[in-house]
Design an enzyme around this catalytic site. Structure first.
Site, PDB file in Angstrom:
ATOM      1  N   ASP A  12      49.226   6.472  -5.470  1.00  0.00           N
ATOM      2  CA  ASP A  12      49.101   7.215  -6.721  1.00  0.00           C
ATOM      3  C   ASP A  12      50.218   6.696  -7.612  1.00  0.00           C
ATOM      4  O   ASP A  12      51.388   6.965  -7.368  1.00  0.00           O
ATOM      5  CB  ASP A  12      49.264   8.714  -6.435  1.00  0.00           C
ATOM      6  CG  ASP A  12      49.195   9.567  -7.690  1.00  0.00           C
ATOM      7  OD1 ASP A  12      49.244   9.003  -8.800  1.00  0.00           O
ATOM      8  OD2 ASP A  12      49.099  10.798  -7.546  1.00  0.00           O
ATOM      9  N   TYR A 234      58.563  19.115   5.951  1.00  0.00           N
ATOM     10  CA  TYR A 234      57.283  18.451   6.124  1.00  0.00           C
ATOM     11  C   TYR A 234      56.940  17.702   4.852  1.00  0.00           C
ATOM     12  O   TYR A 234      56.852  18.296   3.781  1.00  0.00           O
ATOM     13  CB  TYR A 234      56.207  19.501   6.427  1.00  0.00           C
ATOM     14  CG  TYR A 234      54.834  18.928   6.561  1.00  0.00           C
ATOM     15  CD1 TYR A 234      54.474  18.210   7.694  1.00  0.00           C
ATOM     16  CD2 TYR A 234      53.898  19.082   5.551  1.00  0.00           C
ATOM     17  CE1 TYR A 234      53.223  17.667   7.816  1.00  0.00           C
ATOM     18  CE2 TYR A 234      52.641  18.548   5.669  1.00  0.00           C
ATOM     19  CZ  TYR A 234      52.307  17.839   6.799  1.00  0.00           C
ATOM     20  OH  TYR A 234      51.060  17.299   6.907  1.00  0.00           O
ATOM     21  N   LYS A 237      51.963  15.261   3.060  1.00  0.00           N
ATOM     22  CA  LYS A 237      50.786  15.344   2.187  1.00  0.00           C
ATOM     23  C   LYS A 237      50.541  14.009   1.516  1.00  0.00           C
ATOM     24  O   LYS A 237      51.018  13.772   0.410  1.00  0.00           O
ATOM     25  CB  LYS A 237      50.972  16.396   1.105  1.00  0.00           C
ATOM     26  CG  LYS A 237      50.835  17.805   1.544  1.00  0.00           C
ATOM     27  CD  LYS A 237      49.481  18.169   2.068  1.00  0.00           C
ATOM     28  CE  LYS A 237      49.570  19.524   2.722  1.00  0.00           C
ATOM     29  NZ  LYS A 237      50.964  19.843   3.140  1.00  0.00           N
TER      30      LYS A 237
HETATM   31  P1  13P Z   1      48.331  14.355  -5.659  1.00  0.00           P
HETATM   32  O1  13P Z   1      48.975  14.392  -4.303  1.00  0.00           O
HETATM   33  O2  13P Z   1      46.909  13.919  -5.592  1.00  0.00           O
HETATM   34  O3  13P Z   1      49.163  13.559  -6.644  1.00  0.00           O
HETATM   35  O4  13P Z   1      48.263  15.863  -6.175  1.00  0.00           O
HETATM   36  C1  13P Z   1      49.443  16.580  -6.329  1.00  0.00           C
HETATM   37  C2  13P Z   1      49.283  17.970  -6.809  1.00  0.00           C
HETATM   38  O5  13P Z   1      50.282  18.655  -6.896  1.00  0.00           O
HETATM   39  C3  13P Z   1      47.970  18.527  -7.160  1.00  0.00           C
HETATM   40  O6  13P Z   1      48.065  19.854  -7.607  1.00  0.00           O
HETATM   41 MG    MG Z   2      49.026  12.640  -8.368  1.00  0.00          MG
HETATM   42 MG    MG Z   3      46.108  12.083  -5.037  1.00  0.00          MG
END
Ligand code: 13P
Ligand code: MG
Ligand code: MG
Ligand code: 13P
EC number: 3.1.3.11
Length: 370
Positions: A12, A234, A237
């Protein structure tokens, strides 16, 4: 013929309208960069995708996994795209490029990687799965069902070349260890691990020895790059990707896709801090809107031809998945009504954001013994 390596590398590097989708300007930059690499002979073929706000580079070559030139190509492509993202003031420009300079391998530098090297068969169907707004453990349930659940994959029961089952490589991301486990023999033990999807993740699947396919060439791989514990926090994500090979001794393409017909609950969604259903969508709908979601998955189907990518087929662009999408939205609605309550909101230790320590600090004096 030498072995083919398929590398799916994602990051990203900035998105338009918050975390919704990758800007077309970035796609163009990535396509130009990979075109040059194809002309120079470094890669055989490539495709660029967007899955929500994640820029996805699918490349084929003969250099093996973890190759420095290929990883450098991906890194430099992301850097170029991130530069543009900064110029356009896109959201989270450069977000996933955690290091300042390339150091030989993109692992641990922010991007996610799913790579496998294998001997291309007479016909080699390949599916690239790309998810946004969730974590690698989101693949545990479908990958298990594809390669180990006879109620999903008929071939496990009725295809003599698959009847013996598969080997799962499972990572314990807390202890930084891995274990190889056999299905169906160890099915209950496998499930005991991978049901805890934020700790144990399926990394690869292999054929069993003595079968139609070489036992040392993976048939599926999932990106797991950012899954580690930093100072007790953690930080796992990372919107994941996976590559799955199909047919002729492996699950059929339809058996692979069948595992996504159930919109199971995954963690991610808004601020990486909520549980929600995983919705399979066409490329056209690979953008996250409602509450920055719900989490979604796209699938690009190919045949490999000496490393050339024939396709893609937009595999979830099919009314056969309308029911799943409808069900996903019912579940999304149901979960959303919980607002800030668990199990919609993730348990404390899995949230990406939390104000709790500050709230506790503020109330410190007011807490009384009971
Ligand atoms: P991403 O991990 O896809 O950048 O999304 C982050 C986020 O906080 C969505 O609410
Ligand atoms: Mg993002
Ligand atoms: Mg993303
Ligand atoms: P190994 O621990 O087997 O080197 O795994 C590397 C890897 O998975 C790269 O994505």
């Amino acid at each position: 013929m030498s072995k083919i390596t398929v590398s799916l590398i994602k990051a990203d590097v900035g998105s338009v309208a918050g975390h919704t989708t990758v800007a077309d300007e970035l796609i163009k930059i990535a396509e130009n960069n990979l075109s040059e690499a194809k002309e120079s002979g470094l890669i055989i073929d490539f495709r660029v995708f967007k899955a929500g706000d994640d820029l996805e580079l699918l490349m084929t070559h003969t250099k093996g996994v973890d190759n420095e030139e290929i990883h450098r190509l991906a890194w430099e492509t992301f850097e170029k795209a991130a530069e543009k993202a900064k110029e356009l003031k896109l959201y989270g420009a450069g977000q996933d490029l955690l290091a300042d300079a390339f150091s030989g391998n993109v692992r641990g530098m922010g991007p996610g990687v799913a790579e496998m090297e294998f001997t291309e068969r007479k016909a080699e169907p390949l599916i690239a799965f790309m998810m946004d707004k969730t974590e690698p453990g989101a693949f545990n349930l479908p990958i298990f069902r594809i390669f180990a659940d006879p109620f999903n994959t008929a071939g496990l029961v009725i295809d003599p070349s698959m009847h013996q089952g598969f080997v799962f490589e499972i990572w314990d991301i807390m202890e930084h260890k891995r274990v190889f486990m056999k299905a169906p023999e160890e099915m209950y033990d496998i499930l005991a691990l991978i049901g805890a999807k934020s700790r144990f993740v399926i990394k690869r699947v292999y054929p069993k020895p003595g079968g139609k396919l070489p036992e040392d060439e993976p048939v599926a791989v999932v990106s797991t790059e950012k899954l580690y514990q930093v100072a007790g926090e953690y930080v796992g994500k990372d919107d994941p990707v996976a590559l799955v090979r199909a047919q002729s001794g492996l699950p059929a393409v339809g058996e692979v896709l069948e595992a996504f017909a159930f919109p199971h609950l995954v963690s991610g969604w808004m601020r990486g801090s909520h549980n929600g259903p995983l919705m399979p969508v066409s490329f056209k709908y690979a953008k996250c809107t409602r509450f920055d979601g719900p989490p979604r998955v796209v699938a690009a189907g190919f045949q490999l031809s000496n490393g050339k990518l024939i396709g893609p087929v937009d595999l979830f662009d099919d009314p056969a998945f309308d029911y799943t999408r409808q069900k996903a939205m019912e579940i999304a609605e149901y979960m959303r009504r919980h607002g800030p309550f668990e199990p919609h909101r993730l348990p404390r230790e899995e949230m990406e954001y939390t104000t709790l320590p500050k709230v506790m600090e503020k109330l410190k004096e007011r807490f009384e013994e009971i």
